[in-house]
Design a protein around this motif. Structure first.
Motif, mmCIF file in Angstrom:
data_model
loop_
_atom_site.group_PDB
_atom_site.id
_atom_site.type_symbol
_atom_site.label_atom_id
_atom_site.label_comp_id
_atom_site.label_asym_id
_atom_site.label_seq_id
_atom_site.Cartn_x
_atom_site.Cartn_y
_atom_site.Cartn_z
ATOM 1 N N LYS A 123 -14.429 0.509 -3.791
ATOM 2 C CA LYS A 123 -14.926 1.111 -4.943
ATOM 3 C C LYS A 123 -13.960 1.915 -5.673
ATOM 4 C CE LYS A 123 -19.435 1.703 -2.874
ATOM 5 N NZ LYS A 123 -20.459 2.728 -2.061
ATOM 6 N N ALA A 124 -12.999 2.093 -5.038
ATOM 7 C CA ALA A 124 -11.938 3.023 -5.559
ATOM 8 C C ALA A 124 -10.526 2.344 -5.691
ATOM 9 C CB ALA A 124 -11.678 4.402 -4.401
ATOM 10 N N ALA A 125 -10.595 0.968 -5.488
ATOM 11 C CA ALA A 125 -9.293 0.318 -5.582
ATOM 12 C C ALA A 125 -8.510 0.391 -6.982
ATOM 13 C CB ALA A 125 -9.748 -1.090 -5.277
ATOM 14 N N LYS A 126 -9.496 0.440 -7.991
ATOM 15 C CA LYS A 126 -8.906 0.577 -9.427
ATOM 16 C C LYS A 126 -7.853 1.714 -9.498
ATOM 17 C CE LYS A 126 -11.571 -2.249 -12.608
ATOM 18 N NZ LYS A 126 -12.560 -2.346 -13.092
ATOM 19 N N LEU A 127 -8.382 2.824 -8.919
ATOM 20 C CA LEU A 127 -7.817 4.189 -9.091
ATOM 21 C C LEU A 127 -6.638 4.398 -8.064
ATOM 22 C CD1 LEU A 127 -10.967 6.180 -9.574
ATOM 23 C CD2 LEU A 127 -9.876 5.162 -11.364
ATOM 24 N N MET A 128 -6.576 3.593 -7.082
ATOM 25 C CA MET A 128 -5.544 3.843 -6.101
ATOM 26 C C MET A 128 -4.215 3.028 -6.493
ATOM 27 S SD MET A 128 -7.657 4.228 -2.713
ATOM 28 C CE MET A 128 -6.374 4.901 -1.849
ATOM 29 N N ARG A 129 -3.088 3.836 -6.151
ATOM 30 C CA ARG A 129 -1.877 2.969 -5.829
ATOM 31 C C ARG A 129 -1.919 1.889 -5.265
ATOM 32 N NH1 ARG A 129 3.613 2.634 -6.293
ATOM 33 N NH2 ARG A 129 3.967 2.447 -3.970
ATOM 34 N N GLU A 130 -1.473 0.431 -5.736
ATOM 35 C CA GLU A 130 -1.385 -0.305 -4.847
ATOM 36 C C GLU A 130 0.004 -0.591 -4.265
ATOM 37 O OE1 GLU A 130 -1.947 -5.377 -5.826
ATOM 38 O OE2 GLU A 130 -1.430 -3.946 -7.184
ATOM 39 N N GLU A 131 0.052 -0.560 -3.054
ATOM 40 C CA GLU A 131 1.517 -0.207 -2.707
ATOM 41 C C GLU A 131 2.342 -1.639 -2.770
ATOM 42 O OE1 GLU A 131 3.289 2.435 -0.789
ATOM 43 O OE2 GLU A 131 1.582 3.367 -0.937
ATOM 44 N N ASP A 132 3.798 -1.479 -2.729
ATOM 45 C CA ASP A 132 4.410 -2.827 -3.097
ATOM 46 C C ASP A 132 5.653 -2.884 -2.172
ATOM 47 O OD1 ASP A 132 5.460 -5.015 -4.551
ATOM 48 O OD2 ASP A 132 6.033 -3.701 -6.290
ATOM 49 N N SER A 133 6.248 -4.238 -2.058
ATOM 50 C CA SER A 133 7.637 -4.049 -1.190
ATOM 51 C C SER A 133 8.655 -3.344 -1.697
ATOM 52 C CB SER A 133 8.238 -5.662 -1.436
ATOM 53 O OG SER A 133 7.097 -6.426 -1.662
ATOM 54 N N PHE A 134 9.374 -2.599 -0.699
ATOM 55 C CA PHE A 134 10.253 -1.561 -0.847
ATOM 56 C C PHE A 134 11.666 -1.918 -0.299
ATOM 57 C CE2 PHE A 134 12.332 2.633 -0.068
ATOM 58 C CZ PHE A 134 11.855 3.165 -1.212
ATOM 59 N N PHE A 135 12.625 -2.194 -1.265
ATOM 60 C CA PHE A 135 13.940 -2.778 -0.873
ATOM 61 C C PHE A 135 14.957 -1.750 -0.566
ATOM 62 C CE2 PHE A 135 11.415 -5.685 -3.174
ATOM 63 C CZ PHE A 135 11.565 -6.870 -2.567
ATOM 64 N N GLU A 136 14.882 -0.386 -0.699
ATOM 65 C CA GLU A 136 15.799 0.612 -0.371
ATOM 66 C C GLU A 136 15.530 1.148 0.964
ATOM 67 O OE1 GLU A 136 15.589 2.795 -4.037
ATOM 68 O OE2 GLU A 136 17.697 1.998 -4.734
ATOM 69 N N VAL A 137 16.396 2.148 1.442
ATOM 70 C CA VAL A 137 16.267 2.898 2.370
ATOM 71 C C VAL A 137 15.490 4.185 2.114
ATOM 72 C CG1 VAL A 137 17.516 3.929 4.538
ATOM 73 C CG2 VAL A 137 18.438 2.257 3.465
ATOM 74 N N ALA A 138 14.322 4.455 2.873
ATOM 75 C CA ALA A 138 13.672 5.635 2.623
ATOM 76 C C ALA A 138 14.091 6.644 3.365
ATOM 77 C CB ALA A 138 11.966 5.215 2.899
ATOM 78 N N ARG A 139 14.435 7.909 3.138
ATOM 79 C CA ARG A 139 14.935 8.961 3.636
ATOM 80 C C ARG A 139 13.753 9.998 3.851
ATOM 81 N NH1 ARG A 139 21.008 9.853 1.847
ATOM 82 N NH2 ARG A 139 21.322 10.217 3.878
#
Lengths: 477, 621
Positions: A315-331
């Motif tokens: 129901k809320a899928a349209k409003l939420m950020r769709e995650e994506d592949s992440f290619f850097e290092v997250a600190r």
């Protein structure tokens, strides 16, 4: 100010359509002004919309790890396409003139700053934000309801089992569905999901042999859930504090959504962690009625493989950020871990990033498990728990890839033990191995997802990513 | 051993789930398994527990109430847990090192970029072709993970996607793709396999033609015909093609002719010529047309010429003439769009006997082909013959329905503008004095329609909507007219007066020329009387005004007056030519345009907005 690159902006966008729309606003010349504040911490602009008054998107970098995006448009997506357009314009090198921040925006900023200051002050004084007082009598009521719900669920399964699945008809399927709804009023979201899954198995059609096998497995899961859940809830009632169980996943099964503060209290938080995403997948979980974005990350100081999970309800899928592949290092300044076994779910509130370097790759490879016998032992230990994740993920060292007489692929460790590769989830990856060059098939680390197949009695692994000496090759996403 | 036992127990347990747990009490098949579990249980506690569970389940107590279900669930839960730890991971027999056939492609695209294309390639439904084509142009297919889907796309039920994969996407991977296509290539298969073979043959790897040849011999009919065509132009397979051209199967022979035509060698030409003389004459004809071999063409022209000659001797034998005409049509087709001196001589001969071929025999195709050929060569003698032929046509067809249609179209490029005018203008002159229902009125209408078709073309064509800043392509209604110079050079100037007199706006617009004041004022009036941009007239009138040399303030004022006219409402999109003219308005008209804008809708409104924006930027710069 943080460096604004196009990929960074892409990663902020809620979905790919927003990326396109953001670019389009620039192309169509909808922006009439680009400004930045004197201290260069705020970008703001004016963008024409469909109405008379133009929108005023802005991006505030006062807290570089937590930039605040604001816009006067009514969109519920954050950041909206206007803010994205503004940022793209900046990264494209469009001229931004220095201007005084408009009053309205300045007021909002002041408020936010005060809030942040207060937080900092509290943190400095050691007075952690007050944890919400639990209303114990309400909680007790809820537990009682949950226990009652488990009884109802048990009664339903027993009646189904006594009659036998062979004579199951539409009427009974309807009864199951009614129970799915009921479980909601007993605060048992976990039971809802499992019951819906049972309903899906039984109504799917196809080969009845498989249907019955899957159903028998699902009944075992439900049975385990009822037993464990009941024991846990009864124990909780005995406890005067009614404390949460932060060891096992049972709270989640019963429908508890962990708050970060609760995780902190249970000491499930570690400071200053670096994470590298090894694989990503996104799927539609019909039994949850949600889309699931699932990332597998390595915590670089321990080598553990964690997972990030984002549920996007239909129901809320349209409003939420769709995650994506992440290619850097997250600190990550604070990494919160959920209770669980392998591939614990993790969460974080904010992060900064740095590019992936060659020594990171070397370090990832070092964490790869060398012995398959040991690794499989660990996996099986988890699989025997019916409430555990049936698809654990591990990083294995692969000495070489081998094939048997029928052309099936196996990976082999240095000791010569082999492990069969097979596609487990809908997206196929095994066949991609055939296209890889030699240096990506020998002396590599491979991220695999395990699955036990009861019909054939085999434990199989699907390759998700390969780490050779130079890069991470993503076979999935 | 113990795993087999567990599997057996699982089987029995599942049976009880199907039949219902109430039947568990005293189940003899479980009873039979029980001793083994008890025996193993002495060593392994898990088996002991399982044995106890089974014993309780089949015991007499389990028959009543919910207990049987609970007991069954208990055994099942334990059993599933145990089974989950029994999975075998290692390979059964011997293994050998795996060698891959690598295709060097990166895997750097993110989920969001890939998933849209993947969905398009793996699902069915509308709108997929566009997504895939765009992805191909953006280079998204240069990612390893899309490669298997690109191969799979050869089998897409939507033919355009399958063809795109065959002609563009897969060949872009280079020869490295060949081993992976060969892996699944089945020469006995259908369309999918022949597409694979096409990609293999076009991969640029010369080593693959052995496989193509093999497929041409032993494949299914579908694969064979494709393979045979792919062998064209390879001298080492010429003999094979010659052999195929004598195959029993018609489809194979046809493919072989096709390939021989593309090869075009001496032997190929000989074989094609031979086939054209036999029973395959119809089958081979498209290949004859395709073949560019000069030798073959010489033979064909020689025979054609002899054939036409032979008609003189049989002119009264109806059946014979019929036969000759059937053959002649074949030659016409196979020589169409070819050029040579011999052919020119042949067609000149036809024009010399125009009366015979055109009127007596009624071979209109032949006569027209000759006429078209000669017209394009432009030789003096040829043109004279053509003119004479047209004069004959004019006489012959006078008063018939084709006079103002086909014959006019045929005559226009050959006769001088004056001669054409003199021949036909009287039809227009007559019209003025007669009633609308008369035969000559009908004639006049036919002639005007014919002329309009010749100078004005109207069609929907792809059009970039600049006002959306290059983003959108759509289809727009385009009106195009012959270039003004062409009309000046090839048409008599006197026509224009007749068009004005007969009030035919499209032709007035097309023929309007600078210095013809009457035409300009006629068109200005037209625009004034029907200023609605939603109708086609406004656009036509403006095209004519530009041709008439009306420019500058006069044109601008007329345009803006039309725009401002209160009848000018409901316009959803301004036609391209008119829009272009509006874009050239000077910035001083800004206010007037802005005032008129509320009466326009959707794209029309955006177009005006675009014009205004350009005006503003021209002021500020």
């Amino acid at each position: 100010m943080v460096e604004i690159t196009e990929t960074w902006i892409d990663s902020l966008a809620p979905n790919s359509a927003a990326i396109k729309n953001g670019h389009d606003l620039i192309k169509k010349g909808k922006f009439t002004a680009f400004h930045q504040s004197e201290d260069e911490l705020v970008l703001f602009g004016i963008c024409a919309g469909s109405g008379k008054t133009p929108y005023t998107p802005s991006a505030d970098f006062v807290f570089p790890d937590k930039p605040v995006m604001r816009c006067s448009c009514p969109s519920r997506q954050i950041p909206c396409k206007h803010v994205l357009g503004l940022l793209y314009a900046y990264s494209d090198g469009k001229p931004f003139s220095t201007e005084v921040v408009p009053d309205e925006l300045a007021a909002k900023r002041e408020k936010a700053e005060k809030r942040e200051e207060k937080k900092a002050k509290e943190a400095a004084e050691g007075t952690a934000p007050k944890t919400k007082k639990v209303n114990k009598s309400a909680l007790k009521k809820k537990i009682m309801a949950q226990l009652q719900g488990l009884d109802v669920l048990e009664k339903l399964t027993f009646s189904l089992i006594r009659r036998g699945l062979g004579t199951l008809d539409a009427k009974e399927l309807k009864i199951i569905q009614e129970h799915v709804k009921q479980m909601g009023s007993f605060y048992l979201n976990g039971a809802q999901i499992q019951l819906r899954k049972l309903h899906m198995i039984l109504s799917a059609g196809g080969n009845p042999e498989y249907t019955y096998s899957f159903a028998a497995e699902q009944f075992a899961v439900i049975h385990a859930f009822i037993k464990k859940g009941r024991a846990h809830l009864n124990a909780k009632l005995e406890d005067p504090e009614l404390a949460l169980d932060h060891e096992s996943t049972i709270e989640e099964w019963l429908g508890h959504a962990w708050q970060l503060s609760e995780l902190k209290e249970a000491r499930l938080v570690s400071p200053e962690a670096e994470l590298i995403q090894l694989s990503f997948l996104s799927y539609d979980d019909a039994s949850r009625l949600e889309f699931v974005d699932n990332g597998y990350w390595m915590q670089m100081d321990s080598g553990e493989i964690h997972s990030t999970v984002q549920y996007r309800p239909y129901k809320a899928a349209k409003l939420m950020r769709e995650e994506d592949s992440f290619f850097e290092v997250a600190r990550v300044p604070a990494l919160y871990r959920y209770p669980g076994d392998m591939n614990r779910r993790v969460r974080y509130e904010s992060f900064t990033s740095r590019p992936l370097e060659e020594q990171d790759i070397a370090q990832i490879r070092q964490y790869a498990a060398g012995s398959y016998i040991e690794a499989i032992k660990k996996v099986k230990n988890q699989l025997k728990n019916p409430l555990g994740d049936p698809n654990p993920v591990m990083l294995l060292h692969v000495d070489k890839v081998v094939t048997d007489e029928e052309g099936r692929l196996f990976i082999a460790d240095a000791g010569g033990d082999t492990l069969g590769l097979q596609d487990v989830i809908g997206d196929t990856t095994v066949q991609l191995v055939k296209y890889l060059p030699e240096d990506s098939l020998k002396d590599i680390a491979m991220l695999v997802l395990f699955d036990h197949q009861p019909q054939s009695g085999q434990l199989r692994a699907q390759p998700l990513s390969i780490v050779n000496k130079h890069e991470i090759i993503r076979l999935l996403y | 051993m113990s795993q087999a036992l567990l599997m057996e127990l699982n089987e029995e347990i599942r049976r009880l789930y199907i039949a219902g747990s109430d039947l568990a009490a005293g189940d003899y098949r479980l009873k039979r398994l029980l001793p083994t579990f008890q025996q193993l249980g002495e060593r392994a506690p898990v088996f002991k527990k399982l044995g106890e569970g089974v014993e309780a389940l089949i015991g007499p107590g389990s028959g009543n109430g919910a207990d049987s279900a609970r007991l069954l669930q208990d055994v099942n839960l334990l059993l599933q847990s145990v089974l989950n730890t029994q999975g075998k991971a290692a390979a059964d027999g011997q293994t050998a090192p795996f060698t891959s056939k690598s295709v060097l492609l990166p895997t750097r695209l993110s989920y969001r970029k890939l998933s849209a294309v993947r969905t398009a390639l793996t699902t069915r439904g509308g709108g997929r072709h566009e997504v895939i084509l765009e992805a191909y142009h953006e280079g998204v297919f240069r990612d390893l993970r899309l490669l298997p889907f690109a191969i799979e796309a050869l089998n897409d039920p939507y033919v355009e996607i399958a063809e795109l994969a065959m002609t563009d996407i897969l060949p872009s991977y280079g020869p490295e793709i060949v081993p992976h296509l060969l892996e699944s290539f089945d020469p006995k298969g259908g369309k999918l396999e022949s597409r694979k073979l096409t990609v293999i043959a076009r991969s640029g790897d010369p080593g693959v033609f052995g496989i193509v040849h093999e497929a041409s011999v032993s494949g299914s009919d579908e694969v064979r015909t494709t393979a045979i065509r792919l062998l064209a132009g390879h001298p080492e397979y010429e003999q094979a093609l010659l052999d195929f051209s004598r195959d029993k199967k018609k489809g194979i022979r046809e493919a072989a002719y096709h390939a021989l035509a593309d090869t075009g060698s001496q032997r190929a030409a000989e074989r094609l010529y031979e086939a054209s003389q036999g029973k395959d004459c119809d089958l081979v004809n498209p290949s004859l047309a395709r073949c560019q071999s000069e030798r073959l063409n010489e033979w064909l022209i020689r025979d054609f010429s002899e054939l036409l000659h032979s008609v003189h001797a049989h002119i009264d034998e109806k059946q014979k003439v019929e036969e000759i005409w059937t053959k002649a049509k074949r030659y016409l087709w196979s020589l169409h769009q070819k050029k040579s001196l011999e052919l020119e001589a042949l067609y000149l001969e036809v024009l010399r006997h125009y009366k015979l071929y055109m009127f007596k025999l009624g071979w209109v195709f032949l006569a027209n082909e000759a006429m078209n050929y000669i017209r394009n060569t432009g030789s003096e003698e040829g043109l004279q013959l053509a003119e004479a032929a047209i004069e004959m046509d004019l006489k012959h067809y006078a008063g018939t329905n084709s006079y103002a249609r086909e014959i006019f179209i045929k005559a226009q490029p050959i006769l001088s503008p004056e001669r054409l005018y003199e021949e036909y203008a009287r039809i227009l002159k007559d019209r003025v004095h007669v009633s609308a229902l008369s035969r000559s009125a009908n004639y006049c209408k036919q002639l005007l329609d014919t002329m309009e078709d010749m100078v004005v073309s109207r069609r929907y064509q792809a059009f970039r909507q600049v006002w959306t800043y290059g983003e959108k392509e759509s289809y727009a209604y385009h009106v195009e007219m012959l270039p003004q110079e062409e009309i000046t050079a090839n048409w008599d100037p006197r026509w224009l007066d007749h068009f004005i007199e007969l009030d035919h706006m499209a032709l007035v617009s097309a023929f309007a020329r600078p210095g013809h004041a009457e035409a300009a004022s006629y068109l200005l009036d037209k625009l004034k009387n029907s200023p609605e941009f939603r109708n086609r007239f406004a656009n036509l009138a403006v095209m004519g005004l530009v041709r008439a040399g009306v420019a500058g303030d006069q044109l601008h004022e007329a345009l803006v007056r039309a725009l401002e006219d209160e009848r000018n409402t409901e316009c959803h999109e301004i036609e391209p030519f008119l829009f272009d003219q509006l874009c050239r308005l000077p910035a001083s008209y800004e206010e007037r345009i802005r005032a008129a804008m509320p009466r326009f809708k959707s794209d029309g409104e955006q177009q005006l907005e675009y014009i205004l924006k350009n005006m503003q930027s021209s002021i500020s710069s």
